[in-house]
Design an enzyme around this catalytic site. Structure first.
Site, PDB file in Angstrom:
ATOM      1  N   THR A 160     -12.502   1.454 -12.883  1.00  0.00           N
ATOM      2  CA  THR A 160     -13.001   0.914 -11.633  1.00  0.00           C
ATOM      3  C   THR A 160     -13.104  -0.613 -11.721  1.00  0.00           C
ATOM      4  O   THR A 160     -12.613  -1.228 -12.664  1.00  0.00           O
ATOM      5  CB  THR A 160     -14.328   1.635 -11.254  1.00  0.00           C
ATOM      6  OG1 THR A 160     -14.763   1.146 -10.000  1.00  0.00           O
ATOM      7  CG2 THR A 160     -15.426   1.420 -12.281  1.00  0.00           C
TER       8      THR A 160
ATOM      9  N   LYS B 252      -8.929  -2.353 -12.171  1.00  0.00           N
ATOM     10  CA  LYS B 252      -7.875  -1.473 -11.651  1.00  0.00           C
ATOM     11  C   LYS B 252      -6.480  -2.101 -11.775  1.00  0.00           C
ATOM     12  O   LYS B 252      -5.513  -1.414 -12.091  1.00  0.00           O
ATOM     13  CB  LYS B 252      -8.160  -1.110 -10.197  1.00  0.00           C
ATOM     14  CG  LYS B 252      -9.344  -0.155 -10.035  1.00  0.00           C
ATOM     15  CD  LYS B 252      -9.512   0.264  -8.590  1.00  0.00           C
ATOM     16  CE  LYS B 252     -10.634   1.270  -8.453  1.00  0.00           C
ATOM     17  NZ  LYS B 252     -10.722   1.860  -7.125  1.00  0.00           N
TER      18      LYS B 252
ATOM     19  N   ASP C  39      -7.267   7.452  -5.866  1.00  0.00           N
ATOM     20  CA  ASP C  39      -7.977   7.114  -4.624  1.00  0.00           C
ATOM     21  C   ASP C  39      -7.167   7.562  -3.406  1.00  0.00           C
ATOM     22  O   ASP C  39      -7.720   8.059  -2.435  1.00  0.00           O
ATOM     23  CB  ASP C  39      -8.208   5.599  -4.519  1.00  0.00           C
ATOM     24  CG  ASP C  39      -9.405   5.157  -5.353  1.00  0.00           C
ATOM     25  OD1 ASP C  39     -10.251   6.011  -5.680  1.00  0.00           O
ATOM     26  OD2 ASP C  39      -9.485   3.958  -5.685  1.00  0.00           O
TER      27      ASP C  39
HETATM   28  P1  NAP Z   1     -13.209  -4.907  -0.692  1.00  0.00           P
HETATM   29  O1  NAP Z   1     -11.956  -4.925  -1.486  1.00  0.00           O
HETATM   30  O2  NAP Z   1     -14.238  -5.936  -0.938  1.00  0.00           O
HETATM   31  O3  NAP Z   1     -12.814  -4.977   0.875  1.00  0.00           O
HETATM   32  C1  NAP Z   1     -13.776  -4.996   1.860  1.00  0.00           C
HETATM   33  C2  NAP Z   1     -13.114  -5.065   3.224  1.00  0.00           C
HETATM   34  O4  NAP Z   1     -14.132  -4.911   4.182  1.00  0.00           O
HETATM   35  C3  NAP Z   1     -12.407  -6.382   3.513  1.00  0.00           C
HETATM   36  O5  NAP Z   1     -11.248  -6.107   4.224  1.00  0.00           O
HETATM   37  C4  NAP Z   1     -13.424  -7.136   4.369  1.00  0.00           C
HETATM   38  O6  NAP Z   1     -12.856  -7.966   5.327  1.00  0.00           O
HETATM   39  C5  NAP Z   1     -14.116  -6.015   5.082  1.00  0.00           C
HETATM   40  N1  NAP Z   1     -15.483  -6.360   5.433  1.00  0.00           N
HETATM   41  C6  NAP Z   1     -16.495  -6.643   4.580  1.00  0.00           C
HETATM   42  N2  NAP Z   1     -17.617  -6.888   5.260  1.00  0.00           N
HETATM   43  C7  NAP Z   1     -17.311  -6.791   6.575  1.00  0.00           C
HETATM   44  C8  NAP Z   1     -18.050  -6.949   7.780  1.00  0.00           C
HETATM   45  N3  NAP Z   1     -19.335  -7.252   7.747  1.00  0.00           N
HETATM   46  N4  NAP Z   1     -17.415  -6.773   8.942  1.00  0.00           N
HETATM   47  C9  NAP Z   1     -16.103  -6.461   8.984  1.00  0.00           C
HETATM   48  N5  NAP Z   1     -15.348  -6.298   7.882  1.00  0.00           N
HETATM   49  C10 NAP Z   1     -15.950  -6.460   6.698  1.00  0.00           C
HETATM   50  O7  NAP Z   1     -13.935  -3.520  -0.832  1.00  0.00           O
HETATM   51  P2  NAP Z   1     -13.307  -2.094  -1.199  1.00  0.00           P
HETATM   52  O8  NAP Z   1     -13.285  -1.922  -2.669  1.00  0.00           O
HETATM   53  O9  NAP Z   1     -12.057  -1.878  -0.452  1.00  0.00           O
HETATM   54  O10 NAP Z   1     -14.450  -1.128  -0.651  1.00  0.00           O
HETATM   55  C11 NAP Z   1     -14.722  -1.038   0.727  1.00  0.00           C
HETATM   56  C12 NAP Z   1     -15.621   0.145   0.986  1.00  0.00           C
HETATM   57  O11 NAP Z   1     -14.956   1.343   0.635  1.00  0.00           O
HETATM   58  C13 NAP Z   1     -16.875   0.108   0.130  1.00  0.00           C
HETATM   59  O12 NAP Z   1     -17.940  -0.363   0.890  1.00  0.00           O
HETATM   60  C14 NAP Z   1     -17.100   1.519  -0.315  1.00  0.00           C
HETATM   61  O13 NAP Z   1     -18.208   2.083   0.353  1.00  0.00           O
HETATM   62  C15 NAP Z   1     -15.865   2.252   0.099  1.00  0.00           C
HETATM   63  N6  NAP Z   1     -15.244   2.953  -1.048  1.00  0.00           N
HETATM   64  C16 NAP Z   1     -15.443   4.283  -1.147  1.00  0.00           C
HETATM   65  C17 NAP Z   1     -14.882   4.999  -2.179  1.00  0.00           C
HETATM   66  C18 NAP Z   1     -15.111   6.486  -2.268  1.00  0.00           C
HETATM   67  O14 NAP Z   1     -14.751   7.085  -3.270  1.00  0.00           O
HETATM   68  N7  NAP Z   1     -15.651   7.086  -1.241  1.00  0.00           N
HETATM   69  C19 NAP Z   1     -14.101   4.342  -3.140  1.00  0.00           C
HETATM   70  C20 NAP Z   1     -13.905   2.964  -3.011  1.00  0.00           C
HETATM   71  C21 NAP Z   1     -14.491   2.290  -1.963  1.00  0.00           C
HETATM   72  P3  NAP Z   1     -12.270  -9.428   4.972  1.00  0.00           P
HETATM   73  O15 NAP Z   1     -10.918  -9.198   4.399  1.00  0.00           O
HETATM   74  O16 NAP Z   1     -12.235 -10.108   6.287  1.00  0.00           O
HETATM   75  O17 NAP Z   1     -13.238 -10.031   4.004  1.00  0.00           O
END
Ligand code: NAP
Length: 528
Positions: free
Chosen positions: A309, A313, A354
């Site tokens: 993680t 990754k 994923d």
């Molecule tokens: P990340 O790489 O940091 O990406 C976050 C994304 O969300 C970016 O595109 C960002 O936009 C956008 N964002 C953040 N805050 C925002 C806001 N207030 N309003 C609108 N857009 C916003 O994160 P990630 O690793 O992809 O994870 C994202 C989410 O996926 C996590 O919160 C987690 O809960 C979920 N997740 C779940 C699993 C599971 O197994 N269920 C696994 C992994 C992740 P910008 O590009 O504009 O900054």
């Protein structure tokens, strides 16, 4: 000759007789096989310590640790010798007496007083205390660990050599197991700190004399010591054997990962001989490869693979590609992998589970599991980070018409370009229709539980539409409540977590994952 089983020892700092005895009973009830009474503070007289040992419901190690190795004892050495000699000569002597190698060598003439009473490794006599010669470094890894081990073994009265040092990295766990294998007698080799925690759990696999587990958070005597309840319940101490295969979760931090609970419960349910441990590796490719190389090459570890993680990754994919291992095509397209496999001939594989965790629940909801196809389906993916990237890869590969919506349009465009799909600003989502909506942003996640990528009453939310929120804390997000009210099919983020873990489990064990167990464990962890 078979080695005696590794002792699971609960350390108890002795401040008062009754309290220490009560804790020893607590240790027995909790599944410990011995206790270590830390008497450095010398609050009990010698006769009382002897009485404590006699009254203890479990075999005892007595440690009066000198201040030179961060203990509380700073008196004359003769006082320690007197205490230990009295204990060793008592009608019910303790199982072990721990003295620092440095102090033993400095005061060898004084310590000879123990000779008539303690066990002699060359001709052991049952019922006698065993001398543990120890060496602790709370600041780092001494360069002369092997030499210290040899010096301990060269002492005719040393039954158990004990080395403990602060792990510099996860690789120290492999080193600890190698030292244990090198010792002709059951020894103790523990890497302290979070990165060293696996060395404590895997001590039994390597036939160590003992390892330590704290009764509660306050009772721990060294950094990285797991709790006794975790050792027994989470890491399945009683099932660990020399041939047990080792898996884990690589990340930084890893302390709060739910993966150990899920995978260990899965191993228990299916009877698979494996144990799954936290594997902390600091950020950076060098740190990642150095630590994992040590684990992969270790003869003692039987390392079978890991969940990987943040922040490693991309490092996993790069390492497997550089080493000529097998990288899954979609993982390469995504640019990140979260699953390392190590086969019997140490060949590596990298996969991204994923995207399976995203695709499989959608296929199941739409009754398309068999075809695996989503042709014609309009999929809106919100976000452009790691989770969104896996979603775009999964749904585009299955034939869906994917559009990425993101706060930063530029990032959405970059992602869309990589997979040949469309990109839109986040605001455009309000006027967009879709058959599948995936939230890949933290919108709605604790503590911002009142946020959602959609406004209430979004016209596209209607029966037949599938809404998948990757956020799993809380279990029911605002987005899922909105979708439920509109009659959509809802998939919570826990399903992604469960199914990505299931794909890893199946890859490592060759057995179907016990999904009900995974869901239960995750539900309990999230307080359902
Ligand atoms: P990340 O790489 O940091 O990406 C976050 C994304 O969300 C970016 O595109 C960002 O936009 C956008 N964002 C953040 N805050 C925002 C806001 N207030 N309003 C609108 N857009 C916003 O994160 P990630 O690793 O992809 O994870 C994202 C989410 O996926 C996590 O919160 C987690 O809960 C979920 N997740 C779940 C699993 C599971 O197994 N269920 C696994 C992994 C992740 P910008 O590009 O504009 O900054």
């Amino acid at each position: 000759m078979t080695s005696p089983a590794t002792l699971l020892v609960a350390p108890i700092t002795v401040d008062a007789f009754d309290a220490a005895l009560a804790k020893a009973h607590q240790a027995l009830a909790g599944g410990a096989s011995a206790v270590e009474f830390r008497v450095d503070r010398q609050v009990l007289a010698v006769a009382q310590v002897c009485a404590l040992v006699a009254a203890s419901p479990l075999p005892c190690i007595i440690t009066c640790r000198h201040a030179c190795e961060t203990g509380g004892f700073d008196g004359p050495e003769a006082a320690r010798v007197e205490l230990y000699a009295a204990l060793a000569a008592a009608p019910k002597p303790p199982l072990g007496l721990d003295v620092e190698l440095a102090k033993w060598e400095e005061h060898r003439a004084l310590w000879r007083k123990l000779a008539p009473h303690v066990a002699v490794p060359a001709s052991p006599r049952a019922g006698r205390s065993q001398l543990i010669l120890s060496s602790h470094d709370f600041t780092g890894r001494p360069v002369d660990l092997a030499d210290r081990l040899a010096r301990m073994l060269a002492e005719p009265l040393c039954s158990v050599p004990k080395l403990a040092w602060k792990a510099q990295g996860l690789e120290d766990c492999a080193l600890a197991l190698r030292l244990l294998a090198q010792s002709p007698r059951p020894a103790v080799a523990l890497a302290m700190g979070e990165a060293g925690m696996p060395s404590r759990i895997l001590a039994k696999k390597a036939g160590a004399f003992m390892t330590f587990a704290a009764l509660d958070k306050e009772s721990g005597t060294a950094p990285g010591q797991p709790l006794l309840a975790e050792m027994i319940g989470l890491y399945r101490w009683n099932d660990i054997k020399p041939a047990t295969k080792v898996y884990g979760v690589v990340g930084c931090p890893v302390g709060h990962s739910m993966s150990p609970a899920i995978h260990n419960a899965g191993f228990a349910e299916t009877g698979f001989d494996g144990v799954y441990v936290p594997m902390r590796i600091e950020e950076g490719y060098e740190n990642f490869t150095r630590a994992l190389e040590a684990w992969i090459q270790s003869k003692e570890l039987d390392f079978g693979g890991a969940s990987v993680t943040i922040p490693h990754k991309e490092n996993l994919l790069r390492m497997v590609e550089e080493q000529g291992g097998e990288a899954e095509v979609l993982a390469t397209l995504i640019g990140a992998a979260n699953t390392l496999g190590v086969d019997a001939s140490r060949r590596l594989s990298a996969a991204n589970s994923d995207y399976r965790g995203l695709l499989l629940p959608v296929l199941a909801h739409l009754g398309r599991t068999e075809s695996g196809r989503l042709d014609g389906l309009r999929a809106a993916v919100v976000g452009a980070g790691g989770a969104a990237r896996a979603a775009v890869a999964a749904f585009a590969a299955a034939g869906a018409q994917v559009t990425v919506f993101n706060r930063s349009l530029e990032r959405a465009q970059e992602l869309a370009q990589d997979f040949g799909v469309l990109a839109m600003p986040l605001e455009a989502l309000a006027q967009t229709s879709f058959d599948l909506l995936v939230n890949g942003t933290p919108l709605g996640m604790t503590p911002n539980v009142d946020t959602s990528p959609l406004a209430d009453g979004h016209p596209a939310l209607k029966p037949g539409v599938v809404v998948f929120d990757t956020v799993y804390n809380p279990l029911e997000t605002k987005l899922l409540r909105q979708a439920k009210v509109a009659g959509c099919a809802c998939i919570p983020g826990t399903e992604m977590f469960v199914l990505q873990a299931a794909a890893q489990f199946e890859g490592w064990t060759g057995q179907p994952a016990p999904l009900a167990v995974f869901r239960n464990v995750l539900g309990r962890k999230l307080g359902r």
